[in-house]
Structure formats: structure tokens, C-alpha cells
Design an enzyme around this catalytic site. Structure first.
Site, PDB file in Angstrom:
ATOM      1  N   ASP A 101       0.796  -1.232   0.000  1.00 39.82           N
ATOM      2  CA  ASP A 101       0.000   0.000   0.000  1.00 39.82           C
ATOM      3  C   ASP A 101       0.827   1.279   0.000  1.00 39.82           C
ATOM      4  O   ASP A 101       0.307   2.362   0.297  1.00 39.82           O
ATOM      5  CB  ASP A 101      -0.969  -0.006   1.188  1.00 39.82           C
ATOM      6  CG  ASP A 101      -2.169  -0.883   0.913  1.00 39.82           C
ATOM      7  OD1 ASP A 101      -2.606  -0.940  -0.252  1.00 39.82           O
ATOM      8  OD2 ASP A 101      -2.668  -1.513   1.855  1.00 39.82           O
ATOM      9  N   ASP A 161      -6.973  -4.297  -4.741  1.00 39.61           N
ATOM     10  CA  ASP A 161      -6.647  -2.929  -4.311  1.00 39.61           C
ATOM     11  C   ASP A 161      -5.319  -2.444  -4.894  1.00 39.61           C
ATOM     12  O   ASP A 161      -5.084  -1.248  -5.067  1.00 39.61           O
ATOM     13  CB  ASP A 161      -6.529  -2.846  -2.780  1.00 39.61           C
ATOM     14  CG  ASP A 161      -7.517  -3.711  -2.022  1.00 39.61           C
ATOM     15  OD1 ASP A 161      -7.960  -4.736  -2.568  1.00 39.61           O
ATOM     16  OD2 ASP A 161      -7.831  -3.385  -0.875  1.00 39.61           O
TER      17      ASP A 161
END
Ligand code: GLY
Length: 387
Positions: A101, A161
Site C-alpha cells: 500500500d 486494491d
């Protein structure tokens, strides 16, 4: 000439009122953040809730600050962005605990700050983050999402994601002149297209690959309702993520995939334009996710500018309907909480995480309002020409 979203927006009064409300609310949100030594994520009892530095959402707060600074010129926002960027250095230092991330965590503020101010420390942070993401690339063509958690070996786990973290790799190729970063990003996007996106445009959240052979061995439901279901935020990550990979590479297949995911997403929200947490969850209880709506709206606002003019209005109208519905039914502009959107859901089966504030839902709403008011810098592509 692409579809001009600022000129086409049908309700200038609404947009002006959103900009004013955001400025008032964000000034309050900043004052609450400055009472703490952490970076806002969720809110409780009128305060930002304590969240560890290094949490994957940490980049959205300084990114929101840069959006607000560019929109208003208010120095408070810039100072708060810089303060959060400095706090995040502890996470860079603790690099072995980072996940995939890092795009969310650095590109949209350090990368943006570098573009605006040519600050060498911001450049170094962004490039270091890109190296961390590149180090997670498995030569079978996917980026490893998470570290092991003491129960599972997650060497073969990839999640949808990650499509939103790929812009960091595209940025690094621009920053260094070395194509390896973007080649990794494209390999991951190609794998995602092949193994995550289903024929109907819905997506898996998690695909587990054999980390040695690269064979896709299992899918799991992840933050959605169950395996084979359709976690709405995952669909939104795919929608926006494929548009971004198209913008960075010009590869038509990515645009076509974004359109397919968008058609599915739009087909699932027409009841009230506020996404359910999972499009295949049981009818009751009715669990919603404002974050999915605002992320998808931002993706649709980019998508409508990327397609031929004759196709654009369909995506544009969907974005506008989502933003207006979410604001009308869910936004909290009061000072009872520092967050705006409070019907976000972290994961379907996380009972405590249902209908909470998640600051990145606010970030994407701010991004959408700024785009509609003429902001040309795409924070997921800060170095784009003509920004
Ligand atoms: N896994 C990131 C998210 O909750 O969307």
C-alpha cells in the site's frame, strides 16, 4: 479534446456549496488532528481515533490537505500536509512492516509535493516507497500484497486494491528513466485483468498464486461477503485502478477493462446510488460503503475524459449521481465529528467496522469536488504534462 467535466457539471451552486462546506469542515478536522500525534483515519465521540503510524491509509490525510491547499491557498492545509509527511517517516524507517500500500501512503502527497515544490526529501520518500513496492514483485507477474501474519504464508497473495498502488511504479520510471518499474506495474495489471476480473465485470478481492509457478490456485472473499461475491470497494479499486493504468500506459485493454468494471458497478447501484458493502450480500442487514461510492465516482470522472465524447456522458452522469446521493444522504457537515462520511464499512464481516468514518472516503469526495472545479493535477499521476 476530452469531455470537459468542469464545463459540463450541471449544478454550479451545488459545487460552490460543496467547496465552501469542505473548507469549513476541513479547517475543523485539521484543528482536531492537531490535538493529536497521529494521522486521522476513523473518528469516535467527536474526535479522530488513535491509529498507528504505518496504517495503510496514512497518505490520504496529507493528500486531502494538498487538495485543499491547492483549492484555497490556505497555509494551514500545507503545514498540516507537511506535518503528516514528517510523521510518516517512522513508517519508512520501519520498512520491513510495509505492505503493497505504499502508493496510497506516499505518491499522493510526497509525489505531489515534489511536483509542486521540487522538495528533494519528498522525492526520496516517494522513490524509496517505489523501491519497496518493486521489491514485492514476483517474477511470475504479480505483486505480493501482504506480509505473513503468523498464521498464513502470504507469499502468493495478491489483492485487487493493488491496482491503485501501480501509479507509484509508473512515477518511478518517470523519475529515474528506468523502465523496470513500469514493466512490473504492467505485468501486475495484466495478471489482474486475467485472474481477478470476471467476465461479468465483477472482481475477486484476493487471488492466491503459487509463488513458485505463478499458477492461480485459489480465490477468497477477503473484505467482501464470501468467495465469489463482489466487494464494492474492490470493484471501485479496479475501476479507478484500470483507468489509471490506461492513462499511464495508453494500453487500450486497460481502458476496456475499466469500462467493463464500471458497467457492472453502475448496474449494481441504481437503487439509491449508495453502494452496498458487497453487491452480492444478503438483502438484510443493509450494509453500505460510502468509500466505495466516492472512489468509483473519482474513477468515473477520469473514465469519462478518456473515452470518446459520445460515450462520456454515461460515466459522467453516474459519477454525479453517486456524489450527490452520498452527500445528500450521508454527509455530516456538523462539528459533531471531524469526518464527513460516516457510512463506510471496513469489511463485511468486521461488525465493529460497519458504518464508521473512514477518512479516505472524505479524501475521494474532496478529489472529486476539486476535479469538478477545474483541478488539473491528478494526484495519481502528478507528473502528467499539462497538469
Ligand atoms: N484493503 C484496503 C481497503 O480496505 O480497501
Amino acid at each position: 479534446m476530452s469531455f470537459d467535466i468542469a464545463a459540463r457539471f450541471p449544478d454550479a451552486a451545488w459545487l460552490k456549496s460543496m467547496a465552501d462546506k469542505l473548507d469549513e469542515k476541513m479547517q475543523f478536522a485539521v484543528s482536531k488532528a492537531q490535538e493529536t500525534d497521529y494521522i486521522p483515519y476513523s473518528a469516535e465521540n467527536g474526535q479522530w481515533k488513535k491509529t498507528a503510524i504505518g496504517w495503510w491509509t496514512n497518505g490520504f490525510w496529507p493528500a486531502a490537505m494538498w487538495q485543499m491547499y491547492r483549492a484555497t491557498g490556505r497555509e494551514t492545509y500545507r503545514e498540516e500536509a507537511v506535518r503528516a509527511e514528517g510523521m510518516l517517516d517512522a513508517a519508512l524507517k520501519d520498512f520491513k512492516n510495509l505492505s503493497h500500500d505504499v502508493g496510497f501512503m506516499w505518491l499522493i502527497h510526497s509525489g505531489v509535493r515534489y511536483q509542486m515544490e521540487r522538495n528533494p526529501d519528498s522525492f526520496d520518500r516517494t522513490l524509496f516507497a517505489a523501491h519497496m513496492l518493486a521489491s514485492r514483485f514476483n517474477p511470475n507477474g504479480f505483486i505480493r500484497a501482504w506480509n505473513d501474519n503468523g498464521k498464513e504464508n502470504r507469499a502468493g497473495w495478491a489483492i485487487v486494491d493493488c491496482m491503485m498502488n501501480l501509479p507509484l511504479l509508473y512515477w518511478a520510471s518517470w523519475a529515474t528513466g528506468d523502465p523496470r518499474f513500469r514493466l512490473m506495474a504492467q505485468a501486475h495489471a495484466d495478471t489482474t485483468m486475467r485472474t481477478f476480473v470476471r467476465p461479468d465485470g465483477s472482481c475477486n478481492h484476493i487471488v492466491i498464486f503459487d509463488p513458485v509457478t505463478g499458477e492461480a490456485v485459489e480465490t477468497i472473499g477477503g473484505q467482501g461477503y464470501e468467495n465469489g461475491s463482489s466487494w464494492s470497494r474492490g470493484q471501485a479499486w479496479a475501476l479507478y485502478g484500470f483507468v489509471l493504468s490506461y492513462l499511464h500506459t495508453g494500453k487500450q485493454e486497460y481502458l476496456d477493462t475499466a469500462k467493463r468494471v464500471a458497467h457492472y458497478f453502475i448496474s449494481q447501484i441504481t437503487d439509491d446510488f449508495i453502494p452496498r458493502c458487497d453487491f452480492r450480500q444478503p438483502e438484510k442487514p443493509e450494509i453500505k460503503d460510502n468509500a466505495a461510492g466516492n472512489i468509483a465516482a473519482c474513477g468515473l470522472l477520469e473514465l469519462c475524459q478518456a473515452v470518446p465524447e459520445a460515450e462520456a456522458k454515461f460515466y459522467f452522469d453516474a459519477a454525479v449521481r453517486i456524489l450527490k446521493a452520498q452527500e445528500e444522504k450521508c454527509a455530516d457537515w456538523s462539528q459533531a465529528t471531524p469526518a464527513v462520511f460516516t457510512r463506510c464499512t471496513s469489511a463485511y464481516h468486521d461488525l465493529a467496522g460497519r458504518h464508521i468514518a473512514m477518512q479516505y472516503a472524505d479524501y475521494y469526495f474532496i478529489e472529486a469536488v476539486c476535479k469538478l472545479r477545474g483541478e488539473k493535477m491528478l494526484f495519481w499521476y502528478p507528473h502528467r504534462k499539462n497538469a
